[in-house]
Motif scaffolding. Structure first.
Motif, PDB file in Angstrom:
ATOM      1  N   ARG A 110      26.841 -50.047 117.997  1.00 34.13           N
ATOM      2  CA  ARG A 110      27.260 -50.950 116.931  1.00 34.13           C
ATOM      3  C   ARG A 110      27.585 -50.208 115.622  1.00 34.13           C
ATOM      4  N   PHE A 111      26.944 -49.088 115.409  1.00 36.43           N
ATOM      5  CA  PHE A 111      27.213 -48.264 114.223  1.00 36.43           C
ATOM      6  C   PHE A 111      28.695 -48.010 114.080  1.00 36.43           C
ATOM      7  N   TRP A 112      29.367 -47.649 115.183  1.00 34.15           N
ATOM      8  CA  TRP A 112      30.790 -47.309 115.137  1.00 34.15           C
ATOM      9  C   TRP A 112      31.657 -48.546 114.941  1.00 34.15           C
ATOM     10  N   LYS A 113      31.174 -49.708 115.381  1.00 34.66           N
ATOM     11  CA  LYS A 113      31.902 -50.950 115.138  1.00 34.66           C
ATOM     12  C   LYS A 113      31.983 -51.226 113.637  1.00 34.66           C
ATOM     13  N   PHE A 114      30.838 -51.074 112.961  1.00 37.49           N
ATOM     14  CA  PHE A 114      30.833 -51.246 111.502  1.00 37.49           C
ATOM     15  C   PHE A 114      31.772 -50.238 110.846  1.00 37.49           C
ATOM     16  N   PHE A 115      31.788 -49.026 111.379  1.00 39.16           N
ATOM     17  CA  PHE A 115      32.625 -47.959 110.835  1.00 39.16           C
ATOM     18  C   PHE A 115      34.108 -48.351 110.897  1.00 39.16           C
ATOM     19  N   ALA A 116      34.553 -48.875 112.025  1.00 35.29           N
ATOM     20  CA  ALA A 116      35.957 -49.249 112.181  1.00 35.29           C
ATOM     21  C   ALA A 116      36.305 -50.516 111.402  1.00 35.29           C
ATOM     22  N   GLU A 117      35.365 -51.450 111.316  1.00 34.76           N
ATOM     23  CA  GLU A 117      35.621 -52.707 110.621  1.00 34.76           C
ATOM     24  C   GLU A 117      35.714 -52.530 109.113  1.00 34.76           C
ATOM     25  N   TYR A 118      35.199 -51.432 108.607  1.00 35.11           N
ATOM     26  CA  TYR A 118      35.235 -51.160 107.174  1.00 35.11           C
ATOM     27  C   TYR A 118      36.666 -51.126 106.641  1.00 35.11           C
ATOM     28  N   TYR A 119      37.599 -50.480 107.352  1.00 30.31           N
ATOM     29  CA  TYR A 119      38.948 -50.266 106.801  1.00 30.31           C
ATOM     30  C   TYR A 119      39.810 -51.533 106.780  1.00 30.31           C
ATOM     31  N   PRO A 120      40.059 -52.272 107.825  1.00 26.41           N
ATOM     32  CA  PRO A 120      39.641 -52.049 109.214  1.00 26.41           C
ATOM     33  C   PRO A 120      40.622 -51.140 109.957  1.00 26.41           C
TER      34      PRO A 120
END
Length: 366
Positions: A110-120
């Motif tokens: 899930r860590f990487w999901k948050f990472f990608a959703e940031y920009y998204p």
């Protein structure tokens, strides 16, 4: 009418105002006005957006975090034997040259999901890629840190595995990154490997569906990463073309719209003193030192975090190659021209949709 008495303070204020007007000096602004220069994050930001920001902050500072953790372990003498054994292991472990120690669970954490959703960050699939052959993905542009490549190929945060079933991507990076304690283990679990020739060959020879992702422009291209531009270092990059031909791997151009927009870089056009210093630094150390800034954790306009700007990687149509052990320069150039033509097609097809704020058109500068 009663006349107001003239006091020393009145004279002082009047005199100061008169002198300032004569000198054309702007009085100091109040503290509130100075703070207005920084666009602070409001307190009402949703929790999920705060989590996304924290995740990106952790990843952008992961190298100093790993160094600090190593120093902390070294500060405790009973742990020295374990640290020494680990350091020896780093120098003898060949996992970066053998495809890493990829963990599907870690890639989809899930860590990487948050990472990608940031920009998204996301990708656009133009066609299916059958998992009956190896692939070489060429990623453009490099940007400052290639965050889009990390989202789409270095992890499964954008569900690459669902969009291209059977294709196993390995994002490639500098071999020197695997000398950093603990950081190397994170990269290996993500399937990130060395960009050395030996590593590339081993991965592509693992069988059908094996794939590597090379950020073709490399360190040199990061110096050209300015918002609204797409200046690629590509013309003299023939190594990945030759590799694909020798291994019989299809070449897949990937253009990442928005990759250059997530950071602001200081003006460093060719011929400037800053550009010359950065090129000398690259020649000595093998990597560049771009001077850039983004946003902060608590503000929107100053810091080292990337801006929240959309990244869309368009994964184009594969350029099929005929396997040859010793391709000639002419044959390599022929495949390169087909690759560049496909990359230009991607740009011309989607630029008005994904690059509306561009300052100029895509250009191959080297």
């Amino acid at each position: 009418m009663e006349e107001r008495p003239v006091t020393n303070s009145t004279l002082s204020a009047s005199l100061l105002k008169d002198r300032l007007s004569k000198l054309s000096v702007t009085p100091l602004r109040p503290v509130a006005a100075l703070q207005a220069r920084v666009d602070f994050v409001p307190a009402s930001i949703p929790r999920v957006r705060r989590l996304q920001t924290v995740v990106v902050a952790l990843w952008t500072s992961i190298i100093p975090i790993c160094f600090s953790f190593t120093l902390f372990l070294l500060s405790y003498p009973p742990l020295w034997p374990f640290v020494i054994i680990y350091m020896i292991w780093i120098h003898i472990d060949s996992a970066p040259e053998r495809g890493g120690r990829v963990s599907p669970w870690f890639r989809s954490f899930r860590f990487w999901k948050f990472f990608a959703e940031y920009y998204p960050a996301s990708y656009k699939k133009e066609c299916d890629l059958p998992a009956d052959r190896p692939y070489v993905f060429g990623y453009h542009p490099h940007g400052i840190i290639s965050m889009g490549a990390m989202c789409n190929f270095g992890s499964d945060s954008t569900s690459f595995s669902s969009g291209f079933p059977g294709v196993r991507p390995h994002l490639l990076t500098l071999t020197s990154n695997f000398t950093i304690p603990f950081y190397r283990e994170i990269l290996l679990f993500l399937g990130v490997c060395s960009v050395s020739k030996r590593s590339c060959e081993r991965i592509l020879r693992k069988g059908k569906g094996s794939a590597i992702t090379i950020v073709v422009g490399g360190a040199a291209e990061s110096l050209s990463a300015h918002p609204g531009t797409a200046d690629l270092t590509l013309r003299r990059r023939l190594g990945f073309i030759k590799l694909a031909i020798r291994e019989g791997a299809d070449l897949v151009p990937v253009f990442s719209f928005g990759e250059n927009d997530i950071y602001e870089q200081m003006p460093n056009e060719k011929g400037t003193t800053l550009y010359k210093i950065q090129k000398k630094f690259q020649n000595v150390f093998g990597f560049t030192l771009p001077l850039f800034h983004g946003r902060g954790i608590l503000n929107y306009n100053w810091g080292l975090l990337p801006y929240r700007r959309r990244i869309i990687a368009v994964i184009g149509r594969p350029v099929h190659v005929k396997k040859m052990n010793s391709p000639t320069v002419e044959q390599i150039r022929e495949v390169q021209e087909a690759y560049i033509a496909e990359l230009m097609r991607i740009w011309n097809t989607y630029k008005d949709e994904f690059a509306r704020t561009r300052r100029r058109e895509l250009s191959i500068i080297d």
